[in-house]
Design a protein around this motif. Structure first.
Motif, PDB file in Angstrom:
ATOM      1  N   MET A   1      20.519 159.867 -23.647  1.00  0.00           N
ATOM      2  CA  MET A   1      19.093 159.790 -23.046  1.00  0.00           C
ATOM      3  C   MET A   1      18.799 158.115 -22.956  1.00  0.00           C
ATOM      4  SD  MET A   1      17.521 162.449 -23.045  1.00  0.00           S
ATOM      5  CE  MET A   1      15.831 161.991 -22.694  1.00  0.00           C
ATOM      6  N   HIS A   2      19.655 157.389 -23.907  1.00  0.00           N
ATOM      7  CA  HIS A   2      19.538 155.826 -23.717  1.00  0.00           C
ATOM      8  C   HIS A   2      20.063 155.302 -22.275  1.00  0.00           C
ATOM      9  CE1 HIS A   2      18.011 155.539 -27.590  1.00  0.00           C
ATOM     10  NE2 HIS A   2      18.974 156.406 -28.082  1.00  0.00           N
ATOM     11  N   VAL A   3      20.890 156.047 -21.887  1.00  0.00           N
ATOM     12  CA  VAL A   3      21.648 155.623 -20.323  1.00  0.00           C
ATOM     13  C   VAL A   3      20.638 155.426 -19.384  1.00  0.00           C
ATOM     14  CG1 VAL A   3      23.496 155.624 -18.926  1.00  0.00           C
ATOM     15  CG2 VAL A   3      23.948 155.784 -21.301  1.00  0.00           C
ATOM     16  N   GLY A 120      26.887 145.519 -12.640  1.00  0.00           N
ATOM     17  CA  GLY A 120      27.983 145.651 -13.409  1.00  0.00           C
ATOM     18  C   GLY A 120      28.019 146.322 -14.874  1.00  0.00           C
ATOM     19  N   LEU A 121      26.930 145.386 -15.583  1.00  0.00           N
ATOM     20  CA  LEU A 121      26.891 145.897 -16.890  1.00  0.00           C
ATOM     21  C   LEU A 121      26.172 147.236 -16.992  1.00  0.00           C
ATOM     22  CD1 LEU A 121      25.170 142.549 -18.263  1.00  0.00           C
ATOM     23  CD2 LEU A 121      27.212 143.437 -18.567  1.00  0.00           C
ATOM     24  N   GLN A 122      25.255 147.627 -16.183  1.00  0.00           N
ATOM     25  CA  GLN A 122      25.018 149.075 -16.314  1.00  0.00           C
ATOM     26  C   GLN A 122      26.184 150.032 -16.096  1.00  0.00           C
ATOM     27  OE1 GLN A 122      21.742 148.373 -13.354  1.00  0.00           O
ATOM     28  NE2 GLN A 122      20.783 150.147 -14.349  1.00  0.00           N
ATOM     29  N   ARG A 123      27.001 150.042 -15.139  1.00  0.00           N
ATOM     30  CA  ARG A 123      28.099 150.882 -15.297  1.00  0.00           C
ATOM     31  C   ARG A 123      29.132 150.650 -16.375  1.00  0.00           C
ATOM     32  NH1 ARG A 123      27.926 148.648  -9.771  1.00  0.00           N
ATOM     33  NH2 ARG A 123      29.481 146.948 -10.224  1.00  0.00           N
ATOM     34  N   ALA A 124      29.211 149.398 -17.155  1.00  0.00           N
ATOM     35  CA  ALA A 124      29.983 149.609 -18.197  1.00  0.00           C
ATOM     36  C   ALA A 124      29.122 150.119 -19.393  1.00  0.00           C
ATOM     37  CB  ALA A 124      30.362 148.034 -18.703  1.00  0.00           C
ATOM     38  N   TYR A 125      27.888 150.159 -19.449  1.00  0.00           N
ATOM     39  CA  TYR A 125      27.171 150.636 -20.534  1.00  0.00           C
ATOM     40  C   TYR A 125      27.452 152.103 -20.819  1.00  0.00           C
ATOM     41  CZ  TYR A 125      22.934 151.430 -23.282  1.00  0.00           C
ATOM     42  OH  TYR A 125      21.878 151.594 -24.309  1.00  0.00           O
ATOM     43  N   ARG A 126      27.604 152.822 -19.625  1.00  0.00           N
ATOM     44  CA  ARG A 126      27.572 154.376 -19.543  1.00  0.00           C
ATOM     45  C   ARG A 126      28.729 154.767 -20.494  1.00  0.00           C
ATOM     46  NH1 ARG A 126      26.501 153.141 -13.851  1.00  0.00           N
ATOM     47  NH2 ARG A 126      24.339 153.931 -13.417  1.00  0.00           N
ATOM     48  N   GLY A 127      29.996 154.139 -20.528  1.00  0.00           N
ATOM     49  CA  GLY A 127      31.108 154.462 -21.420  1.00  0.00           C
ATOM     50  C   GLY A 127      31.108 153.671 -22.343  1.00  0.00           C
ATOM     51  N   ALA A 128      30.225 152.878 -22.796  1.00  0.00           N
ATOM     52  CA  ALA A 128      30.255 152.071 -23.863  1.00  0.00           C
ATOM     53  C   ALA A 128      30.139 152.642 -25.477  1.00  0.00           C
ATOM     54  CB  ALA A 128      29.836 150.730 -23.907  1.00  0.00           C
ATOM     55  N   SER A 129      30.517 152.113 -26.203  1.00  0.00           N
ATOM     56  CA  SER A 129      30.216 152.636 -27.663  1.00  0.00           C
ATOM     57  C   SER A 129      28.835 152.131 -27.995  1.00  0.00           C
ATOM     58  CB  SER A 129      31.327 151.999 -28.740  1.00  0.00           C
ATOM     59  OG  SER A 129      31.345 150.771 -28.708  1.00  0.00           O
ATOM     60  N   GLN A 134      24.785 147.875 -27.551  1.00  0.00           N
ATOM     61  CA  GLN A 134      23.934 146.766 -28.351  1.00  0.00           C
ATOM     62  C   GLN A 134      24.083 145.417 -27.346  1.00  0.00           C
ATOM     63  OE1 GLN A 134      23.687 146.742 -32.307  1.00  0.00           O
ATOM     64  NE2 GLN A 134      21.664 145.342 -32.259  1.00  0.00           N
ATOM     65  N   GLN A 135      25.337 145.063 -27.527  1.00  0.00           N
ATOM     66  CA  GLN A 135      25.674 143.610 -26.808  1.00  0.00           C
ATOM     67  C   GLN A 135      25.326 143.571 -25.277  1.00  0.00           C
ATOM     68  OE1 GLN A 135      29.923 143.155 -27.723  1.00  0.00           O
ATOM     69  NE2 GLN A 135      29.546 142.749 -29.935  1.00  0.00           N
ATOM     70  N   LEU A 136      25.696 144.866 -24.686  1.00  0.00           N
ATOM     71  CA  LEU A 136      25.190 144.777 -23.173  1.00  0.00           C
ATOM     72  C   LEU A 136      23.808 144.746 -22.957  1.00  0.00           C
ATOM     73  CD1 LEU A 136      27.894 147.505 -22.079  1.00  0.00           C
ATOM     74  CD2 LEU A 136      28.239 145.016 -21.715  1.00  0.00           C
ATOM     75  N   ARG A 137      23.165 145.353 -23.905  1.00  0.00           N
ATOM     76  CA  ARG A 137      21.682 145.545 -23.460  1.00  0.00           C
ATOM     77  C   ARG A 137      21.159 143.910 -23.791  1.00  0.00           C
ATOM     78  NH1 ARG A 137      20.679 148.473 -27.398  1.00  0.00           N
ATOM     79  NH2 ARG A 137      20.521 150.614 -26.290  1.00  0.00           N
ATOM     80  N   ALA A 138      21.702 143.367 -24.743  1.00  0.00           N
ATOM     81  CA  ALA A 138      21.209 141.899 -24.929  1.00  0.00           C
ATOM     82  C   ALA A 138      21.543 140.992 -23.501  1.00  0.00           C
ATOM     83  CB  ALA A 138      21.807 141.261 -26.305  1.00  0.00           C
TER      84      ALA A 138
END
Length: 238
Positions: A1-3, A120-129, A134-138
């Protein structure tokens, strides 16, 4: 849901800049909707020449993201062409804008560069822990702030243009008010009331051309239809 929620927030935050980029140009510039349609068409048709244009634009706005584009092509071909379509559509807008205003084109290019990093950060966010998310969101929040700063600079240029034009209009209005008595006097001297123009005065009117040719003022032209033409004597009957 967060993605999806995060993707929606980023999309809404950055879409305002795309609209400002399109409004900063002349009115014949494409709208954000037209740019999106162009990007979708490229992603569907996948023309080869689009890849070269996307790389050229990427070298201009985010050179360190070229390797990421190659990785995207190797691992997710559909996402790769979506990115290529977006880059080409933005490249076309910047190329059209730079012919009219290089300063605005530079700001718009920087805004599009920020959007490259955000995607690029959005694509990395989908498969991140969770910790990585949290780091990508910042990082995304930082990019959104940078994007808004660039948009503010773009709007400041628009405000400066409006104020400059307003100053010109006010100066012209004041000049016309100051010259009003002189213009009315010249119109009277040129025979507005009698229906004839006095071309032998020897002094050009204030509205005359640079070569002192006696051109009638707009007031004379507008009043001429109210002046009765001279009457001609009746022709004798044979």
């Amino acid at each position: 849901m967060h993605v999806p929620r995060l993707g929606l927030i980023v999309m809404l935050a950055l879409s305002g800049g795309g609209g400002a980029a399109a409004r900063s140009a002349a009115q014949e510039m494409p709208s954000p909707q037209a740019l999106q349609l162009q990007a979708q068409r490229i992603a569907q048709e996948r023309p080869r020449e689009a890849e070269a244009a996307a790389r050229a634009f990427l070298h201009l706005v985010a050179q360190d993201r070229v390797d990421a584009l190659d990785s995207l092509k190797a691992g997710a071909i559909d996402a790769y062409w979506v990115e290529v379509g977006q880059l080409v559509a933005q490249f076309d807008l910047v190329q059209n804008l730079v012919r009219r205003d290089s300063v605005r084109a530079g700001l718009v290019a920087k805004m599009f560069g920020v959007e490259v990093y955000a995607r690029g950060l959005q694509r990395a966010y989908r498969g991140a822990s969770a910790a990585q998310q949290q780091q990508l969101r910042a990082q995304l929040l930082t990019l959104i702030g940078r994007h808004f700063d660039l948009e503010d600079q773009l709007r400041a240029l628009e405000v400066a243009d409006i104020e400059r034009r307003l100053t010109e209009v006010r100066a012209e209005t004041l000049r016309r008010q100051q010259k009003r008595a002189e213009l009315v006097q010249w119109a009277k001297a040129w025979g507005v009331g009698s229906g004839t123009r006095r071309l032998c005065s020897g002094v050009p009117p204030p509205w005359a051309a640079a070569d002192h040719s006696p051109l009638p003022p707009p007031s004379v032209l507008s009043l001429r239809r109210f002046v009765a033409p001279p009457t001609m004597p009746p022709r004798p009957r044979r």
